[in-house]
Write a protein that holds these residues in place. Structure first.
Motif, mmCIF file in Angstrom:
data_model
loop_
_atom_site.group_PDB
_atom_site.id
_atom_site.type_symbol
_atom_site.label_atom_id
_atom_site.label_comp_id
_atom_site.label_asym_id
_atom_site.label_seq_id
_atom_site.Cartn_x
_atom_site.Cartn_y
_atom_site.Cartn_z
ATOM 1 N N SER A 301 54.089 88.143 21.261
ATOM 2 C CA SER A 301 54.843 89.005 20.350
ATOM 3 C C SER A 301 53.970 90.101 19.765
ATOM 4 N N ASN A 302 52.647 89.874 19.767
ATOM 5 C CA ASN A 302 51.687 90.819 19.178
ATOM 6 C C ASN A 302 51.971 91.060 17.696
ATOM 7 N N LEU A 303 52.512 90.050 17.052
ATOM 8 C CA LEU A 303 52.765 90.117 15.618
ATOM 9 C C LEU A 303 51.654 89.385 14.880
ATOM 10 N N GLY A 304 51.162 89.969 13.811
ATOM 11 C CA GLY A 304 50.091 89.367 13.048
ATOM 12 C C GLY A 304 50.556 88.144 12.279
ATOM 13 N N VAL A 307 53.318 88.614 9.571
ATOM 14 C CA VAL A 307 54.627 89.208 9.880
ATOM 15 C C VAL A 307 55.694 88.112 9.813
ATOM 16 N N GLY A 308 56.552 88.195 8.808
ATOM 17 C CA GLY A 308 57.548 87.158 8.594
ATOM 18 C C GLY A 308 58.704 87.212 9.567
ATOM 19 N N GLN A 309 59.534 86.172 9.523
ATOM 20 C CA GLN A 309 60.634 86.055 10.486
ATOM 21 C C GLN A 309 61.769 87.041 10.237
ATOM 22 N N PHE A 310 61.833 87.614 9.036
ATOM 23 C CA PHE A 310 62.899 88.554 8.734
ATOM 24 C C PHE A 310 62.389 89.993 8.740
ATOM 25 N N ASP A 311 61.146 90.162 9.133
ATOM 26 C CA ASP A 311 60.590 91.491 9.351
ATOM 27 C C ASP A 311 61.299 92.113 10.555
ATOM 28 N N PRO A 312 61.634 93.406 10.517
ATOM 29 C CA PRO A 312 62.334 94.034 11.652
ATOM 30 C C PRO A 312 61.614 93.840 12.985
ATOM 31 N N ARG A 313 60.284 93.738 12.976
ATOM 32 C CA ARG A 313 59.549 93.542 14.219
ATOM 33 C C ARG A 313 59.837 92.176 14.822
ATOM 34 N N VAL A 315 62.628 90.383 14.174
ATOM 35 C CA VAL A 315 64.037 90.423 14.563
ATOM 36 C C VAL A 315 64.189 91.084 15.925
ATOM 37 N N SER A 316 63.481 92.193 16.137
ATOM 38 C CA SER A 316 63.554 92.901 17.419
ATOM 39 C C SER A 316 63.049 92.019 18.557
ATOM 40 N N PHE A 317 61.967 91.294 18.312
ATOM 41 C CA PHE A 317 61.420 90.448 19.372
ATOM 42 C C PHE A 317 62.385 89.324 19.723
ATOM 43 N N LEU A 318 62.957 88.644 18.728
ATOM 44 C CA LEU A 318 63.872 87.540 19.006
ATOM 45 C C LEU A 318 65.167 88.029 19.646
#
Length: 831
Positions: A301-304, A307-313, A315-318
């Motif tokens: 996901s390349n998310l740090g 980065v929480g689960q409701f962060d737009p990044r 949401v976009s990945f899921l």
């Protein structure tokens, strides 16, 4: 190295060394007493970092330079100095836990101990590779947690306890004789400060920091008369979310009230009650990646880690991550996590000197009302739970001639009622649980003092458990039936899945007969929901005799050598699984040799220990697939392991105002035999064998014509067992004048990489890391006030608490420990 050779080297060299763990030091002129009611903690230095070992936070004595003093502990159910207690023992001073609110942060305080979080209010405890994931209400912890001499049946009750403490004792290795079942890995004793006769005092700390953190703690001790004392203490704290979406926040408030009545020198009666409310969102997860349905490759996901689960990044990945089973994108979570949980208890403690023996009786009730939803990467889990436990323990100890003896008995009665909901968006689970447990135990120990310097100890315990379980688990899984394996029109589960049949009906899916799938009556998708209800009802009545044998020798007044063998067991239980609806007890046998020493007039303390643990029928909790094509969370007995290593601990006070500490542990924890079967998850989607990767990333063999794999993890390193662990600490005090002191303190924790998930798949490794704290404090020479600054986790390392892989969604997720925090702290004491 052979065992005999290793023992000879350790014992032979230790005869010329001196004794204590880093945390077993006190001020040189400290007023430690055998009477627990006579002790009260000093006001903490305002800037003390949470990870500073007690040796590094204890101010040097202004009156003299007599070196390190002993701390009194009750690890063996009687009062003794830590240096004369022949067990692997760390003692954490109250100053070290000033900012700790969740058990996960204790990892950096006790070498060799690994604490994590499985999401929400579900802590995970491991000691030297022994432990389990207690993410469901009916799973017993392998490390016994005791608060004020009362065993906590559920690991979730370990919240809200870390204020106004006398100490925390961490016992490493099985404690089957004195602490009973469910102590295969060890025991953690949380000891609160008690009312003190003849003392009128108000003390406390107030701190503020980043993430909008605030923490206020206070204690009031009142001497009502020369025979009665009261102590009231409380805590209130808050911090904003550590994650980008505002999650991983925490709010807590609670209080403790105690009354001590000492009608005579021979009798002491103490009554205690406490309450704590836990709010916020608690620990939440981060989506690490997913599995590509075409290639089986891992897509990060390349998310740090922030980065929480409701962060737009996220949401976009899921919304792009694909579930092979459902034939569609997984979709994002919609229900935000929360906690609205309460913990409470009352207890009565009676101690009496009967002339030839000492009697101790502890009766207690503890309860918890849990109500929380935790978000763990690509899924959420909710729990509405009521826990009630009643216990009474009686101990009698004394001395006859050359013998020190102790006998005791325990009655424990626990009731757990819980409703658990798991929402994986394309899969849902409802669990109803009614769990009952009654345990009886009788125990005793006998120490034979052969000479003034040589003694042997034998101890045993017989435990009888009666466990009853009645529950059911309803599971619904989305399955794409399109020939293309694509079902973009799937209607996913909403936030509330407490009644799955009703939820599916509201989405337009109908079940026309029992034990058949829910079908789409709207005709707009090629999705069916495979549904099943798994009832689990049963009774177990296991019993076990556990024992300890030890020999102790003092070659010099400042040295203690010891060798021991001790056994422990964790009782079996139940799980919502057709694979293993019941599982049996696990056992462990530990062989230990050690030395506790002091040199140079108590200026240097050096403790050594070597250990070999044989761990059998391990209870392992993991996700699996049933033959009925359902995802199950199963606990089963899998294999055995050998955990061996050594620990070297040193504390030094070379100068009156200088304290140094170092502790290093080597651990080789490896699976000797770890073989089990696993259903091919491809069967869930009706795909050819091996299309969907195995849940567990260990060597596998297809079992012909069964749809099963045989998984073999033998020979691999055990979970949560870093090879090397290192703790370093230092404190330097400067006497600015006769009225003021300046205290500079710092410490660091290092450990090598370790496995933090059962599946051993991608992202399941916690890499080597350093974690350091520092503080600078200005304090009055009489400790009446202090003010300081602190920073914790200087490196801003986000340590993985736990990672998991969900084959049903093909996603990977992790929970992380807190980031860097810093702030100011004020301490005060008014007599």
């Amino acid at each position: 190295m052979k065992r005999a050779t290793f023992a000879a080297i350790l014992l032979g060299g230790a005869a010329f060394l001196p004794s204590t763990a880093w945390s077993q030091t006190a001020p040189a002129e400290g007023s430690q007493s055998l009477d627990p009611a006579a002790s009260t903690p000093a006001v903490p230095a305002a800037g003390t970092p949470t990870t500073t070992p007690p040796a590094a936070v204890t101010p040097a004595s202004p009156q003299g330079d007599s070196g390190l003093a002993d701390i009194i502990v009750t690890a063996q159910r009687t009062a003794s100095t830590a240096q004369r207690t022949a067990v692997a023992l760390d003692v954490i001073a109250p100053e070290a836990v000033q900012q700790i609110t969740e058990p996960q942060s204790l990892t950096k305080l006790a070498p060799g101990v690994q604490f994590g979080n499985a999401g929400g209010a579900s802590p995970v405890f491991y000691v030297r590779g022994v432990g389990t994931i207690t993410s469901l209400p009916f799973i017993d912890s392998a490390v016994a947690i005791n608060f004020d001499e009362v065993y906590l049946g559920r690991a979730t009750s370990a919240f809200g306890l870390y204020y106004d403490l006398d100490r925390i004792e961490v016992l490493k290795g099985p404690q089957g004789t004195l602490y009973g079942r469910n102590a295969t890995g060890g025991a953690i004793n949380i000891v609160p400060a008690q009312p003190r006769l003849g003392l009128n005092e108000v003390s406390g700390t107030i701190s503020v920091g980043n993430y909008e953190a605030a923490n206020a703690q206070a204690a009031v001790n009142v001497a009502v008369s020369d025979k009665i004392a009261l102590r009231a203490s409380g805590i209130a704290y808050t911090h904003a979310g550590y994650q980008t979406d505002g999650t991983y926040s925490e709010r807590g408030a609670g209080g403790r009230l105690q009354a001590l009545f000492k009608p005579s020198e021979a009798v002491s009666i103490r009554l205690a009650g406490d309450y704590f409310h836990l709010g916020g969102t608690l620990s939440t997860g981060v989506v690490l990646g997913s599995t590509d349905p075409q290639t089986g490759a891992v897509v990060p996901s390349n998310l740090g880690p922030d980065v929480g689960q409701f962060d737009p990044r996220t949401v976009s990945f899921l919304n792009s991550a694909f579930s092979t089973t459902a034939g569609a994108a997984i979709g994002a979570l919609t229900q935000r996590p929360y906690s609205n949980s309460n913990f409470y208890g009352v207890s009565a403690h009676v101690d009496a000197d009967l002339g030839g023996a000492n009697l101790a009786i502890v009766g207690a009730y503890r309860g918890a009302d849990l109500d929380y939803v935790s978000s763990i990467g690509s899924f959420s889990s909710g729990d509405q739970e009521k826990d009630d436990q009643y216990s009474i323990e009686a101990r009698l100890n004394g001395k006859v001639g050359p013998f020190d003896w102790l006998v005791g008995g325990l009655y424990f009665n626990e009731k757990v009622n819980a409703d658990v909901q798991v929402n994986q968006i394309v899969l849902g689970v409802n669990q109803r649980q009614d769990f009952r447990n009654i345990s009886y135990a009788g125990f005793g120990s006998l120490k034979w003092n052969l000479t003034d310097t040589l003694r042997i100890t034998g101890a045993g315990r017989y435990t009888q458990d009666i466990k009853k379980f009645d529950g059911s688990a309803y599971t619904a899984t989305a399955i794409c039936t399109s020939p293309t394996r694509l079902c973009p029109n799937i209607r996913r589960l909403p936030s509330d899945v407490s009644n799955l049949p009703a939820v599916l009906n509201s989405l337009g899916y109908v079940q026309f007969a029992p034990n058949t799938p829910f079908v789409d009556v709207t005709g707009t998708s090629n999705v069916i929901w495979s549904a099943s209800n798994l009832p689990v009802t049963g009774r177990q009545a296991p019993s076990k005799f556990t024992y300890r044998g030890a020999i102790e020798f003092e070659p010099r007044p400042e040295s203690l050598l010891y060798a021991s063998v001790e056994t422990g067991y964790r009782s079996g239980g139940f799980s919502f699984s057709s694979i293993a609806p019941q599982y049996g007890p696990e056992t462990i046998t530990a062989y230990t040799i050690g030395a506790k020493n002091r040199f140079f007039g108590n200026k240097l303390q050096l403790n050594l220990e070597g250990f070999i643990w044989k761990y059998k029928n391990q209870q392992v909790t993991h996700i699996g697939f049933s033959a009925a094509r359902n995802v199950e969370y199963v606990t089963e007995n899998i294999g055995q392991s050998t955990n061996k290593g050594f620990e070297v601990d040193m504390t030094a006070r070379p100068l009156r105002n200088t304290t140094l500490h170092a502790d290093v542990q080597y651990l080789d924890a490896r699976n000797d035999d770890f073989v089990f079967t696993e259903t091919d998850p491809s069967a869930l989607a009706g795909l050819p064998a091996g299309t969907i990767p195995s849940v567990t990333n260990c060597p596998r063999t297809v079992v012909p014509n069964t749809g099963l794999y045989q998984i073999n993890c033998s020979g691999l390193r055990a979970q949560r067992s870093p090879t090397w662990t290192l703790n370093l600490g230092a404190e330097q005090a400067f006497d600015l004048s006769s009225d003021y002191r300046l205290i500079l303190a710092g410490n660091t924790h290092f450990q090598t990489s370790s496995i933090v998930n059962f599946e051993r798949r991608a992202f399941g490794i916690q890499d080597s890391y350093w974690l350091s704290d520092a503080s600078l404090t200005l304090a009055a020479a009489d400790d009446s006030w202090s003010i300081g600054a602190f920073v914790n986790n200087i490196e801003d390392t986000r340590v993985k608490g736990i990672t998991s892989y969900l084959a049903s969604t093909g996603t990977y997720q992790a929970n992380y420990a807190p980031p860097r925090t810093y702030g100011m702290r004020l301490g005060f004491r008014i007599n």
